[in-house]
Scaffold this active site. Sequence first.
Site, short mmCIF file in Angstrom:
data_model
loop_
_atom_site.label_atom_id
_atom_site.label_comp_id
_atom_site.label_asym_id
_atom_site.label_seq_id
_atom_site.Cartn_x
_atom_site.Cartn_y
_atom_site.Cartn_z
N TYR B 130 0.84 -1.18 0.00
CA TYR B 130 0.00 0.00 0.00
C TYR B 130 0.88 1.24 0.00
O TYR B 130 1.78 1.36 0.83
CB TYR B 130 -0.92 0.04 1.24
CG TYR B 130 -1.95 1.12 1.10
CD1 TYR B 130 -3.20 0.84 0.54
CD2 TYR B 130 -1.66 2.43 1.45
CE1 TYR B 130 -4.13 1.84 0.36
CE2 TYR B 130 -2.58 3.45 1.26
CZ TYR B 130 -3.82 3.14 0.71
OH TYR B 130 -4.74 4.15 0.51
N GLN B 192 -10.90 0.17 0.56
CA GLN B 192 -11.32 -0.65 -0.59
C GLN B 192 -10.14 -1.35 -1.25
O GLN B 192 -10.26 -2.50 -1.71
CB GLN B 192 -12.14 0.16 -1.60
CG GLN B 192 -11.45 1.37 -2.23
CD GLN B 192 -11.55 2.64 -1.38
OE1 GLN B 192 -11.82 2.58 -0.17
NE2 GLN B 192 -11.31 3.79 -1.99
N ASN B 215 -3.47 5.87 6.00
CA ASN B 215 -4.21 6.66 6.99
C ASN B 215 -5.00 5.73 7.92
O ASN B 215 -4.88 4.51 7.84
CB ASN B 215 -5.12 7.69 6.30
CG ASN B 215 -6.19 7.03 5.44
OD1 ASN B 215 -6.50 5.84 5.61
ND2 ASN B 215 -6.74 7.78 4.52
N SER B 238 5.91 8.24 15.45
CA SER B 238 7.31 7.84 15.43
C SER B 238 8.16 8.74 16.32
O SER B 238 7.70 9.76 16.82
CB SER B 238 7.81 7.85 14.00
OG SER B 238 7.90 9.16 13.52
N GLN B 260 12.99 14.68 12.61
CA GLN B 260 11.94 13.79 13.09
C GLN B 260 10.65 14.56 13.33
O GLN B 260 9.55 14.12 12.95
CB GLN B 260 12.39 13.11 14.38
CG GLN B 260 11.40 12.11 14.95
CD GLN B 260 11.10 10.99 13.98
OE1 GLN B 260 11.98 10.54 13.25
NE2 GLN B 260 9.86 10.56 13.91
N HIS B 263 7.79 15.21 10.69
CA HIS B 263 6.92 14.15 10.16
C HIS B 263 5.45 14.42 10.50
O HIS B 263 4.59 14.38 9.64
CB HIS B 263 7.33 12.78 10.67
CG HIS B 263 8.36 12.13 9.81
ND1 HIS B 263 8.15 11.87 8.49
CD2 HIS B 263 9.63 11.73 10.07
CE1 HIS B 263 9.24 11.30 7.96
NE2 HIS B 263 10.15 11.21 8.91
N GLU B 328 12.27 4.33 18.08
CA GLU B 328 12.31 3.89 16.69
C GLU B 328 13.70 4.19 16.09
O GLU B 328 14.33 3.33 15.50
CB GLU B 328 11.22 4.66 15.92
CG GLU B 328 11.11 4.28 14.46
CD GLU B 328 10.17 5.22 13.71
OE1 GLU B 328 9.78 6.27 14.27
OE2 GLU B 328 9.83 4.91 12.56
N HIS B 329 14.15 5.45 16.23
CA HIS B 329 15.49 5.85 15.76
C HIS B 329 16.33 6.23 16.97
O HIS B 329 15.88 7.01 17.81
CB HIS B 329 15.42 7.08 14.86
CG HIS B 329 14.46 6.96 13.71
ND1 HIS B 329 13.14 7.36 13.79
CD2 HIS B 329 14.63 6.49 12.45
CE1 HIS B 329 12.54 7.14 12.63
NE2 HIS B 329 13.42 6.60 11.79
N ASP B 362 17.04 6.96 6.48
CA ASP B 362 15.71 7.09 5.86
C ASP B 362 15.78 6.87 4.35
O ASP B 362 14.83 6.39 3.74
CB ASP B 362 15.14 8.50 6.11
CG ASP B 362 14.65 8.67 7.54
OD1 ASP B 362 14.45 7.65 8.22
OD2 ASP B 362 14.47 9.82 7.97
N GLU B 416 -1.52 -37.39 28.21
CA GLU B 416 -2.37 -36.25 27.83
C GLU B 416 -3.79 -36.68 27.46
O GLU B 416 -4.60 -35.85 27.05
CB GLU B 416 -1.72 -35.48 26.68
CG GLU B 416 -0.41 -34.81 27.11
CD GLU B 416 0.18 -33.87 26.06
OE1 GLU B 416 -0.32 -33.87 24.91
OE2 GLU B 416 1.13 -33.15 26.39
N HIS B 421 -3.69 -40.38 19.23
CA HIS B 421 -2.27 -40.08 18.96
C HIS B 421 -1.43 -41.33 19.29
O HIS B 421 -0.55 -41.71 18.52
CB HIS B 421 -1.78 -38.90 19.80
CG HIS B 421 -2.20 -37.56 19.27
ND1 HIS B 421 -3.50 -37.17 19.15
CD2 HIS B 421 -1.46 -36.51 18.81
CE1 HIS B 421 -3.56 -35.93 18.65
NE2 HIS B 421 -2.33 -35.52 18.43
#
Lengths: 453, 453
Positions: B130, B192, B215, B238, B260, B263, B328-329, B362, B416, B421
Amino acid sequence: MINVVYGNTEEGKRYLGKLKDREESIQQDVTNTVKNILDDIKENGDEALIKYTNKFDSENVNKNNILVSKEEINKAYEMVDKEFLDALKLAAENIEFFHEKQKRNSWMITKEKGVMLGQNIRPLENVGIYVPGGTASYPSSVLMNAIPAKVAGVKNIVMVTPPSKNGGINPNILVAADVAGVNKIYKVGGAQAVGALAFGTESIDKVDKIVGPGNIYVAMAKKNVYGYVDIDMIAGPSEILIIADESGNAKYIAADLMSQAEHDRLASSILVTTSLELVGKVKEELALQVENLSRKDIILDSLKNYGVIIVVDNLKEAIDMSNKIAPEHLEVCVENPFLVFGEIKNAGSIFLGSYSPEPLGDYIAGPNHVLPTSGTARFFSPLSVDDFVKKSSFMYYSKEALFDVGDKIIKLADTEGLTAHANSIAVRMKWGDRAQRPTVNLYPGLCFQASVR
Amino acid sequence: MINVVYGNTEEGKRYLGKLKDREESIQQDVTNTVKNILDDIKENGDEALIKYTNKFDSENVNKNNILVSKEEINKAYEMVDKEFLDALKLAAENIEFFHEKQKRNSWMITKEKGVMLGQNIRPLENVGIYVPGGTASYPSSVLMNAIPAKVAGVKNIVMVTPPSKNGGINPNILVAADVAGVNKIYKVGGAQAVGALAFGTESIDKVDKIVGPGNIYVAMAKKNVYGYVDIDMIAGPSEILIIADESGNAKYIAADLMSQAEHDRLASSILVTTSLELVGKVKEELALQVENLSRKDIILDSLKNYGVIIVVDNLKEAIDMSNKIAPEHLEVCVENPFLVFGEIKNAGSIFLGSYSPEPLGDYIAGPNHVLPTSGTARFFSPLSVDDFVKKSSFMYYSKEALFDVGDKIIKLADTEGLTAHANSIAVRMKWGDRAQRPTVNLYPGLCFQASVR
């Protein structure tokens, strides 16, 4: 007692669709109950945890005995069958041996001008293992969930399992946990135990990941806390698919189909065969052998609803069908199983030949018995050491190396409209010394301009 | 413009709590909208897909032009900036180089009596990527999501991205997809598009896994189809954390904090330093540099709400704090970063030294920029080749090898309560030839008894 269809017919295709529809529908009240319990644990910690444990499991559990003591474990060793303990230890040894081979090293590469890049692979620090109570309480599953974590290097493995009415825990389970190297065992179960592991309480420390099977409340609770912590897959109904040619042994095949069917009424046992002769013999063996099995009712239900023998024209067709179904367990009972092995694309665990039946893998061979169910072997994998480590990327660039690629980074950041990204490179390259600031705008797309400062 | 706190105070601890609360709350109507769209796609396929695309994105998309044509891609190459294309190709080369090193072989071990055990590692067959539209449409992310799949050996990589009003797609994105080796590109987006990838329509084939950012509708749709297909992690807000001692360069550090912060308003920029002197200088540089950045408003908001400078007594304290936050970073801007590297437990990507800023990673160094956010680096890992393969266990036992362990398997199964088995092993060991059936019950716990048959 078992359905027979032809692979290349509409009926055959309809059967495949039916397999997908086995998931139990989740009632809205389960969702709400689970959410309320989790919220309560998050807010009230031990108080809520003990409250639910007293309500659902045992009134004998309190803050002082919620953690299983060393004495309880010692006593469990005295109680268990010695032959069982021997078998359990052999299983643990083989599981450890196989999972040791899965371990990976961190790695690094060096490039020109001092550049270093790599991945640092480290164990998770804290892992929680859920073990169901009652009849679904399997020592073998304790080993299969805990040993990969131990091999990965997880320092703190915590197990939770619901106590019986009197506040005790099945000694077989306690011994299995000890053999597997579990560090702490708590007498709690259900959504409340999952909440305690995810959020932490006064008694139970928060973990990084929760694994292990459970009932619908446990599964919903795990799904709910996913993100706060990691979880293993949510297991659906399980299945076996056996591919057999005319060399297949009907007695063995029937026994193996039923070993899957006895798990529960939604389990699916599928034989795909090129041999019409085998169909009759397998049906006969099913009828004969089922009479002597303690879970006869479940087996008959499961075989009737989700069991099927699919007759195909040739082995290629059988393998295509198996790849489409992506079974949790795949037995390849053909004359030379290794000649078709390379064609198998989707399967959780593959059992090759007539002397590698599913229970061998369930208990003792070493590979994990926690496997992707319901066709998810197309994209999920057996539980492994990989599930108990995390990776960090790392990079070192020298000044010279950065300057070589700086313009290109600025160009890419600029194109994406991320001018602060470009600025991070530009301050190093062009304006490291303020006196060197360019007097013209070298990168027209950027908003910081020499003239402005 | 940025908060300053001391690490060992209540205020310091409160700040860490605040970081966790950045998640946007999901409105119930988003959940319902997404569910309705997914159901519609599942039921009505292309018809529904085109309907939503016409409604939300462009009226110019129909069944005949939903798939991006070779001509459109050729035209995109003519339209893009040549310097951008050069930079993109270098990035792709470096990303491919790094991810090639992540590839693992299938493996096998042999044991006594012909036993073979192993893991077969295979690429997923079909992957969907995506790519968001509009301002969040980043060519670099196309490379970071598609190249690991390509390196893993995925044959069919499908990209979906919402078209602009006129039905076109950003040429930079088309070129990035082509450079990365994407096989097909469809002009659809939103829930969709996720539904089409998960369930398949007449135009778009069902995939095994869906990756890539989007999103809130896209994120909810991915979460919803998880299980039908695999998904990558759901990314939260992030963050960057920079550890600096007195050797830290304030200009660079300020620039990196802002790279950063630009963003989004929920992004968090954290400096943990042992140097009080650096605090003042960094604040000064932030104020100076921000004036020249196009996303000034977002940066100021983000710094004010979630930016912080934490002053600590020593490097050990800084590292402990970083391990707790699990950023994250993580930039390590200290005199000798490799001397503390071994202490870093939790971080998505680690940037060592003053010339390895976040934008290097990045865009161009090679490691992936799809990283675990919001503290999930405790248990999640950067996107990698591992995310595009699946593993199958396999085992082969000879008759002799099975007979060696058969009694132990039966003991475990028996304990068991899984008698089918145990039966699967027993029919092979004891009753291979009916004449050899024992006349006494060798395994008292089992329900099938020689006398019964």
